[in-house]
Design a protein around this motif. Structure first.
Motif, PDB file in Angstrom:
ATOM      1  N   ARG A 126      83.462  55.676  73.715  1.00 31.92           N
ATOM      2  CA  ARG A 126      83.846  55.457  72.323  1.00 31.92           C
ATOM      3  C   ARG A 126      82.828  56.136  71.420  1.00 31.92           C
ATOM      4  O   ARG A 126      81.733  55.616  71.192  1.00 31.92           O
ATOM      5  CB  ARG A 126      83.898  53.968  72.014  1.00 31.92           C
ATOM      6  N   VAL A 127      83.158  57.307  70.942  1.00 24.37           N
ATOM      7  CA  VAL A 127      82.254  58.039  70.051  1.00 24.37           C
ATOM      8  C   VAL A 127      82.519  57.577  68.624  1.00 24.37           C
ATOM      9  O   VAL A 127      83.611  57.774  68.088  1.00 24.37           O
ATOM     10  CB  VAL A 127      82.468  59.561  70.171  1.00 24.37           C
ATOM     11  N   LEU A 128      81.524  56.924  68.044  1.00 18.63           N
ATOM     12  CA  LEU A 128      81.682  56.409  66.683  1.00 18.63           C
ATOM     13  C   LEU A 128      81.518  57.553  65.698  1.00 18.63           C
ATOM     14  O   LEU A 128      80.408  58.042  65.464  1.00 18.63           O
ATOM     15  CB  LEU A 128      80.648  55.316  66.414  1.00 18.63           C
ATOM     16  N   ALA A 129      82.619  57.989  65.125  1.00 18.43           N
ATOM     17  CA  ALA A 129      82.583  59.075  64.143  1.00 18.43           C
ATOM     18  C   ALA A 129      82.191  58.509  62.784  1.00 18.43           C
ATOM     19  O   ALA A 129      82.681  57.448  62.377  1.00 18.43           O
ATOM     20  CB  ALA A 129      83.946  59.753  64.057  1.00 18.43           C
ATOM     21  N   ILE A 130      81.322  59.218  62.101  1.00 19.53           N
ATOM     22  CA  ILE A 130      80.849  58.785  60.783  1.00 19.53           C
ATOM     23  C   ILE A 130      81.521  59.653  59.731  1.00 19.53           C
ATOM     24  O   ILE A 130      81.279  60.865  59.662  1.00 19.53           O
ATOM     25  CB  ILE A 130      79.317  58.886  60.688  1.00 19.53           C
ATOM     26  N   ALA A 131      82.337  59.040  58.910  1.00 21.50           N
ATOM     27  CA  ALA A 131      83.097  59.794  57.916  1.00 21.50           C
ATOM     28  C   ALA A 131      82.213  60.371  56.823  1.00 21.50           C
ATOM     29  O   ALA A 131      82.503  61.429  56.275  1.00 21.50           O
ATOM     30  CB  ALA A 131      84.178  58.899  57.303  1.00 21.50           C
ATOM     31  N   ASP A 132      81.152  59.674  56.472  1.00 25.18           N
ATOM     32  CA  ASP A 132      80.250  60.122  55.398  1.00 25.18           C
ATOM     33  C   ASP A 132      78.818  60.111  55.926  1.00 25.18           C
ATOM     34  O   ASP A 132      78.065  59.160  55.698  1.00 25.18           O
ATOM     35  CB  ASP A 132      80.389  59.203  54.183  1.00 25.18           C
ATOM     36  N   PRO A 133      78.398  61.164  56.655  1.00 24.97           N
ATOM     37  CA  PRO A 133      77.057  61.183  57.263  1.00 24.97           C
ATOM     38  C   PRO A 133      75.924  61.086  56.244  1.00 24.97           C
ATOM     39  O   PRO A 133      74.907  60.442  56.508  1.00 24.97           O
ATOM     40  CB  PRO A 133      77.022  62.534  57.996  1.00 24.97           C
ATOM     41  N   ALA A 134      76.098  61.720  55.077  1.00 21.85           N
ATOM     42  CA  ALA A 134      75.030  61.684  54.075  1.00 21.85           C
ATOM     43  C   ALA A 134      74.797  60.251  53.584  1.00 21.85           C
ATOM     44  O   ALA A 134      73.658  59.791  53.483  1.00 21.85           O
ATOM     45  CB  ALA A 134      75.380  62.602  52.902  1.00 21.85           C
ATOM     46  N   LEU A 135      75.877  59.562  53.279  1.00 24.04           N
ATOM     47  CA  LEU A 135      75.750  58.178  52.826  1.00 24.04           C
ATOM     48  C   LEU A 135      75.181  57.291  53.928  1.00 24.04           C
ATOM     49  O   LEU A 135      74.378  56.398  53.658  1.00 24.04           O
ATOM     50  CB  LEU A 135      77.106  57.644  52.373  1.00 24.04           C
ATOM     51  N   PHE A 136      75.579  57.547  55.168  1.00 25.44           N
ATOM     52  CA  PHE A 136      75.059  56.765  56.288  1.00 25.44           C
ATOM     53  C   PHE A 136      73.549  56.932  56.410  1.00 25.44           C
ATOM     54  O   PHE A 136      72.817  55.956  56.605  1.00 25.44           O
ATOM     55  CB  PHE A 136      75.746  57.204  57.583  1.00 25.44           C
ATOM     56  N   ALA A 137      73.067  58.177  56.283  1.00 25.13           N
ATOM     57  CA  ALA A 137      71.631  58.437  56.365  1.00 25.13           C
ATOM     58  C   ALA A 137      70.887  57.747  55.231  1.00 25.13           C
ATOM     59  O   ALA A 137      69.807  57.171  55.431  1.00 25.13           O
ATOM     60  CB  ALA A 137      71.369  59.940  56.343  1.00 25.13           C
ATOM     61  N   VAL A 138      71.450  57.794  54.013  1.00 22.34           N
ATOM     62  CA  VAL A 138      70.824  57.123  52.872  1.00 22.34           C
ATOM     63  C   VAL A 138      70.781  55.615  53.103  1.00 22.34           C
ATOM     64  O   VAL A 138      69.773  54.953  52.810  1.00 22.34           O
ATOM     65  CB  VAL A 138      71.588  57.444  51.571  1.00 22.34           C
ATOM     66  N   ALA A 139      71.866  55.062  53.651  1.00 26.79           N
ATOM     67  CA  ALA A 139      71.923  53.621  53.903  1.00 26.79           C
ATOM     68  C   ALA A 139      70.885  53.196  54.931  1.00 26.79           C
ATOM     69  O   ALA A 139      70.228  52.164  54.768  1.00 26.79           O
ATOM     70  CB  ALA A 139      73.328  53.227  54.366  1.00 26.79           C
ATOM     71  N   VAL A 140      70.737  53.978  56.002  1.00 23.93           N
ATOM     72  CA  VAL A 140      69.742  53.646  57.024  1.00 23.93           C
ATOM     73  C   VAL A 140      68.333  53.730  56.448  1.00 23.93           C
ATOM     74  O   VAL A 140      67.493  52.856  56.688  1.00 23.93           O
ATOM     75  CB  VAL A 140      69.882  54.586  58.246  1.00 23.93           C
ATOM     76  N   ALA A 141      68.063  54.777  55.665  1.00 22.06           N
ATOM     77  CA  ALA A 141      66.741  54.935  55.067  1.00 22.06           C
ATOM     78  C   ALA A 141      66.425  53.782  54.112  1.00 22.06           C
ATOM     79  O   ALA A 141      65.325  53.206  54.130  1.00 22.06           O
ATOM     80  CB  ALA A 141      66.650  56.269  54.334  1.00 22.06           C
ATOM     81  N   ALA A 142      67.396  53.431  53.265  1.00 22.64           N
ATOM     82  CA  ALA A 142      67.189  52.324  52.329  1.00 22.64           C
ATOM     83  C   ALA A 142      66.983  51.012  53.069  1.00 22.64           C
ATOM     84  O   ALA A 142      66.143  50.182  52.680  1.00 22.64           O
ATOM     85  CB  ALA A 142      68.382  52.213  51.381  1.00 22.64           C
ATOM     86  N   THR A 143      67.729  50.818  54.159  1.00 22.61           N
ATOM     87  CA  THR A 143      67.594  49.595  54.949  1.00 22.61           C
ATOM     88  C   THR A 143      66.220  49.511  55.593  1.00 22.61           C
ATOM     89  O   THR A 143      65.604  48.432  55.641  1.00 22.61           O
ATOM     90  CB  THR A 143      68.689  49.534  56.023  1.00 22.61           C
TER      91      THR A 143
END
Length: 257
Positions: A126-143
């Motif tokens: 199950r490859v989890l595709a990320i629709a918005d990679p930029a937002l995902f990276a920002v979310a991880v960094a902020a977290t």
């Protein structure tokens, strides 16, 4: 010496200490097992719509466990190892040192996100595709930043608490629920929603899921909430740590007196 330089030196100190005793890195062994369990339950129940939850949850749990577990042990371990007195006597404040060391541990916890993705891809196909990679990276960094701030506060609270072990053990699963890690906040009873909104994990979980699906709403507001809660916790942690050090000096309890 500037605060940022103090924190950087603290990161290097923690890196050197971790090479000798990387106990907090055990989360990297736990995260794959958590991912396996959650994905197995999800796929057995024929719920492909919540696969993203099963993959993201171990990463958020890894961050929280790494921060909570290490934050509770930093001052006691420094005392037993004889490091606390020199740190208090040093011409730099202790609070940024604690924050820098916790930041190093938070980075280790963040690796659980990558582990969960790999377990889903290699173990379950199950490859989890990320629709918005930029937002995902920002979310991880902020977290990660909010985790450092919260861990700094937890470190100070647990240091002054007389029931450190009890408090530390009780701050796990309640925050998994309030933080929307195990189930979305929308699925919780309405009276819990206000409490969830003061836990940065609830904003992080929603933002990460939204980035994966590509339907994240209120992006600037969510990121601002995560960073704001983390900054407030950091400020409170720095203030409480200074009070703790000053009280220890005044009462002569820097060691075990």
């Amino acid at each position: 010496m500037s605060t940022l330089r103090v924190m950087w030196q603290a990161v290097l100190l923690q890196l050197a200490l971790s090479r000798r005793g990387p106990e907090h890195a055990l989360i990297l062994l736990i995260a794959p097992m958590q991912t396996t369990t959650m994905l197995a339950l999800t796929l057995t129940a024929h719920r492909p719509d919540v696969v993203a939850n099963a993959v993201l949850a171990p990463g958020l749990i890894g961050l929280w466990v790494a921060a909570l577990d290490y934050a509770g042990r930093i001052v006691p371990e420094d005392r037993w190892a004889g490091r606390f007195s020199p740190m208090v006597a040093a011409p730099v404040p202790l609070a940024p040192v604690v924050a820098g060391r916790v930041a190093m541990v938070a980075l280790v916890g963040a690796a659980a996100f990558a582990e969960s993705w790999l377990v889903a891809a290699l173990g379950f196909g199950r490859v989890l595709a990320i629709a918005d990679p930029a937002l995902f990276a920002v979310a991880v960094a902020a977290t990660c930043l909010a985790t450092v701030g919260t861990a700094t506060l937890l470190s100070a609270v647990l240091a002054v608490s007389r029931a450190r072990d009890v408090l530390q053990n009780s701050l796990g699963y309640p925050f998994y629920i309030l933080g929307g890690i195990l189930v979305p906040v929308a699925a919780l009873p309405g009276w819990l929603h206000p409490l969830s909104r003061v836990v940065f994990l609830s904003w992080s979980a929603e933002l990460l899921r939204g980035a994966v699906r590509g339907d994240a709403h209120g992006r600037p507001g969510s990121v601002a909430a995560i960073l704001g809660l983390g900054a407030a916790a950091m400020a409170a942690g720095l203030w409480l740590t200074r009070r703790y050090v000053n009280r220890s000096r005044r009462e002569g309890t820097v060691e075990f007196a």
